[in-house]
Design a protein around this motif. Sequence first.
Motif, short mmCIF file in Angstrom:
data_model
loop_
_atom_site.label_atom_id
_atom_site.label_comp_id
_atom_site.label_asym_id
_atom_site.label_seq_id
_atom_site.Cartn_x
_atom_site.Cartn_y
_atom_site.Cartn_z
N THR A 70 91.28 60.27 53.31
CA THR A 70 91.31 60.86 51.93
C THR A 70 92.13 62.13 51.70
O THR A 70 92.17 63.01 50.86
N ILE A 72 95.37 62.40 51.39
CA ILE A 72 96.23 62.36 50.10
C ILE A 72 95.50 62.52 49.14
O ILE A 72 95.87 63.41 48.20
N TYR A 73 94.46 61.96 48.89
CA TYR A 73 93.29 61.98 47.63
C TYR A 73 92.94 63.44 47.35
O TYR A 73 93.16 63.71 46.29
N ALA A 76 95.78 65.71 46.17
CA ALA A 76 96.34 65.27 44.82
C ALA A 76 95.80 65.91 43.81
O ALA A 76 94.72 66.12 43.60
N LYS A 81 95.13 61.12 41.61
CA LYS A 81 93.69 60.67 42.10
C LYS A 81 93.16 59.54 41.22
O LYS A 81 92.40 58.52 41.76
N ILE A 84 95.01 56.46 42.64
CA ILE A 84 94.51 55.87 43.91
C ILE A 84 93.22 55.31 43.59
O ILE A 84 92.82 54.11 44.21
#
Length: 161
Positions: A70, A72-73, A76, A81, A84
Amino acid sequence: MERVISRLEEWIVVIVLSIMSTIAFVNIVSRGLLGHSFSFAEEVTVNLFVALTFVGTAIGVRQYAHLGFTLIYDLANIVVKNIITILVGVLMSLLFVILIYFGIQMLMFQIEMGQKTPALGWPQWVFSMAMPIGAALCLFRTVQATIKEYREQNRKGEQSV
């Protein structure tokens, strides 16, 4: 309805795990004390393990217990988000739709060919139903979790603005 499905999933896991444990324990004791092994024990436990895996996966998706990376999530913004979340939901749904499709194909082939289990002589499709039914539970939970996560993310985004 969701609560009923949740309880059903939990009871299936409890019952299947209990049956598997009992059969394996009795088989081990029988082999150790009597020198006799039950031929059906492995057949039943392996097939029940498939059902246990699918239902356990559905519970894991419901409880957000699946593994994920998670970084990158987490870094973001709300738009990324949302992208994704939807992408992961679509890809997971696609996987479970494929499993449902090929599970049904496998069932139809087993019924058509009259396949029986080696030890018990039961119709193989009885055990193989775990795949499409379990994948359908997983698909339901994936869609549910994706919608819930999307809504919660947007609610958080509105509160932070």
